[in-house]
Design an enzyme around this catalytic site. Structure first.
Site, short mmCIF file in Angstrom:
data_model
loop_
_atom_site.label_atom_id
_atom_site.label_comp_id
_atom_site.label_asym_id
_atom_site.label_seq_id
_atom_site.Cartn_x
_atom_site.Cartn_y
_atom_site.Cartn_z
N ARG A 168 0.14 7.61 -3.09
CA ARG A 168 0.77 8.71 -2.34
C ARG A 168 2.13 9.03 -2.70
NH1 ARG A 168 -1.03 6.56 3.35
NH2 ARG A 168 -1.80 4.68 1.92
N HIS B 129 2.85 2.75 -8.83
CA HIS B 129 2.65 1.20 -8.72
C HIS B 129 3.72 0.72 -9.59
CE1 HIS B 129 -1.29 1.70 -7.51
NE2 HIS B 129 -1.96 2.20 -8.47
N TRP C 128 -11.55 -2.68 -8.40
CA TRP C 128 -12.22 -2.15 -9.84
C TRP C 128 -12.92 -0.82 -9.83
CZ3 TRP C 128 -10.65 -4.95 -13.62
CH2 TRP C 128 -10.26 -6.31 -13.58
N ASP D 9 0.77 -1.24 0.03
CA ASP D 9 -0.13 -0.11 -0.04
C ASP D 9 0.98 1.35 -0.04
OD1 ASP D 9 -2.19 1.51 0.04
OD2 ASP D 9 -2.52 1.52 2.22
N SER E 219 -7.47 -5.82 -5.68
CA SER E 219 -8.52 -6.42 -4.74
C SER E 219 -9.76 -6.50 -5.56
CB SER E 219 -8.96 -5.75 -3.43
OG SER E 219 -9.32 -4.48 -3.79
N LEU F 226 11.32 -20.53 -3.31
CA LEU F 226 10.25 -19.50 -2.87
C LEU F 226 9.12 -19.56 -3.93
CD1 LEU F 226 9.93 -17.04 -0.85
CD2 LEU F 226 10.72 -15.58 -2.66
N ARG G 100 -0.42 8.48 -10.19
CA ARG G 100 -0.83 7.12 -9.51
C ARG G 100 0.17 6.03 -10.07
NH1 ARG G 100 -3.84 7.20 -5.25
NH2 ARG G 100 -4.38 5.17 -5.57
N GLU H 141 -12.20 -5.01 -4.87
CA GLU H 141 -13.00 -3.76 -4.60
C GLU H 141 -11.92 -2.76 -5.63
OE1 GLU H 141 -12.27 -5.67 -2.11
OE2 GLU H 141 -14.24 -6.17 -2.05
N SER I 146 -8.37 -4.93 4.96
CA SER I 146 -8.82 -4.61 3.64
C SER I 146 -9.15 -5.90 2.99
CB SER I 146 -7.83 -3.64 2.78
OG SER I 146 -7.82 -2.59 3.39
N ARG J 77 -11.67 1.82 -8.99
CA ARG J 77 -10.77 3.05 -9.40
C ARG J 77 -10.79 3.56 -10.42
NH1 ARG J 77 -5.34 2.25 -5.89
NH2 ARG J 77 -6.29 1.79 -4.20
N GLU K 143 0.98 -12.73 13.03
CA GLU K 143 1.55 -11.51 13.56
C GLU K 143 1.33 -10.36 12.57
OE1 GLU K 143 2.67 -11.24 16.80
OE2 GLU K 143 2.02 -13.55 17.01
C1 FPP Z 1 -2.24 -0.05 -3.16
O1 FPP Z 1 -1.49 1.40 -2.97
C2 FPP Z 1 -1.68 -0.43 -4.26
C3 FPP Z 1 -2.41 -1.34 -5.34
C4 FPP Z 1 -3.86 -1.30 -5.30
C5 FPP Z 1 -1.66 -2.02 -6.16
C6 FPP Z 1 -0.54 -2.85 -6.14
C7 FPP Z 1 0.34 -3.00 -7.16
C8 FPP Z 1 1.68 -2.91 -7.45
C9 FPP Z 1 2.61 -2.83 -6.22
C10 FPP Z 1 2.34 -3.34 -8.52
C11 FPP Z 1 1.97 -4.48 -9.36
C12 FPP Z 1 1.98 -5.68 -8.87
C13 FPP Z 1 2.96 -6.68 -9.15
C14 FPP Z 1 2.70 -8.11 -8.73
C15 FPP Z 1 3.77 -6.73 -10.38
P1 FPP Z 1 -2.65 2.51 -3.56
O2 FPP Z 1 -2.73 2.85 -5.00
O3 FPP Z 1 -3.95 2.38 -2.97
O4 FPP Z 1 -1.78 3.69 -2.61
P2 FPP Z 1 -2.57 5.03 -1.85
O5 FPP Z 1 -3.05 4.39 -0.77
O6 FPP Z 1 -1.43 5.77 -1.56
O7 FPP Z 1 -3.39 5.68 -2.79
#
Ligand code: FPP
Length: 245
Positions: free
Chosen positions: A29, A42, A74, A25, A70, A136, A38, A72, A201, A76, A212
């Site tokens: 930001r 990512h 979608w 997460d 997630s 892994l 944004r 949810e 979430s 966005r 933990e």
């Molecule tokens: C949450 O941050 C992050 C996501 C919804 C996407 C996570 C995806 C990646 C890290 C990249 C793709 C993954 C792989 C496996 C290659 P946010 O966008 O909600 O951040 P915010 O809370 O600051 O708005």
């Protein structure tokens, strides 16, 4: 005969979690702070995941589950969803270059409905290609929801009862474990959420019973292996009792 004195803050590599789960997460930001889109956050988040995987490849951690999208998410803006899907495609295409040498198996958990055929084909290809890798296993939670996972397991089990394959009296926790997406994967020992949010979430709701939790203010693209090591050190100080004394 010499004595080995371990520094009190040194990581005990023999006592690491077998399974770590991470809610990646804070990408949005991270990008906003730099005046970027944004989707750039990512992209940096995906790059950071590579660093984390490389770090874990040198330890005896066996499973890493990451929350990538997630059920949810979608909601966005379409532009962000499209960029995330493209990024996932790129990650799966580059998978061998990124991780091929690392003996890393890749699995995707979540609902396939709603994903593009290109993405589904890539997932099938990578899962098949990496299925014998042992060091892994990375589970990418994609179009994943914990409640949906439990609902899907219930549907499968109900169908099996209907077909006479399972007796209702025989349903127990192991039955549920057999039909959730993470069947055969041990529950996460440690769940990490960076970025300051203090919630799950809808992530691994069934599996987190005795996990933990470790939270941090750091945004995911900045959550480099040295930060993970801090979480692992804290984990090693926890007294896990699993309901016992
Ligand atoms: C949450 O941050 C992050 C996501 C919804 C996407 C996570 C995806 C990646 C890290 C990249 C793709 C993954 C792989 C496996 C290659 P946010 O966008 O909600 O951040 P915010 O809370 O600051 O708005």
């Amino acid at each position: 005969m010499g004595f080995f004195v371990r520094h009190k803050n040194a990581l005990d590599k023999q006592n690491l979690p077998e399974h770590i789960a991470i809610i990646m997460d804070g990408n949005g930001r991270w990008a906003k702070k730099r005046g970027l889109m944004r989707s750039a956050g990512h992209t940096m988040g995906a790059k950071n995941l590579e660093k984390i995987v490389k770090y874990l490849g040198d330890t005896n951690v066996k499973y890493l589950t990451v929350y990538a999208f997630s059920t949810e998410n979608w909601k966005r803006p379409k532009e962000e969803v499209d960029a995330l899907m493209k990024l996932l495609e790129k990650y799966l295409r580059d998978y061998d270059n990124l991780l091929g040498g690392e003996d890393v198996r890749l699995k995707v958990i979540g609902r396939k409905e709603g994903l593009s055929k290109t993405l589904i084909d890539l997932i099938d290809e990578v899962e098949e290609k990496s299925k014998n890798r042992k060091k892994l296993t990375i589970n990418i939670a994609l179009n994943y929801g914990g409640r949906q996972e439990i609902t899907d397991a219930v549907k499968i089990i109900a169908n099996k009862v209907k077909q006479g394959e399972i007796d209702v009296c025989d349903i127990n926790e192991d039955t549920i474990n057999d039909y959730i997406y993470t069947a055969s994967v041990p529950d996460p020992d440690l769940i990490i959420r960076p970025s300051g949010e203090l919630r799950l979430s809808n992530f691994l709701l069934w599996q987190c019973a005795y996990s933990e939790f470790w939270f941090s203010e750091i945004l995911w693209p900045d959550f480099t292996p040295d930060k993970l090591e801090k979480a692992l050190l804290d984990f090693q100080k926890r007294n896990r009792r699993f309901g016992g004394v």
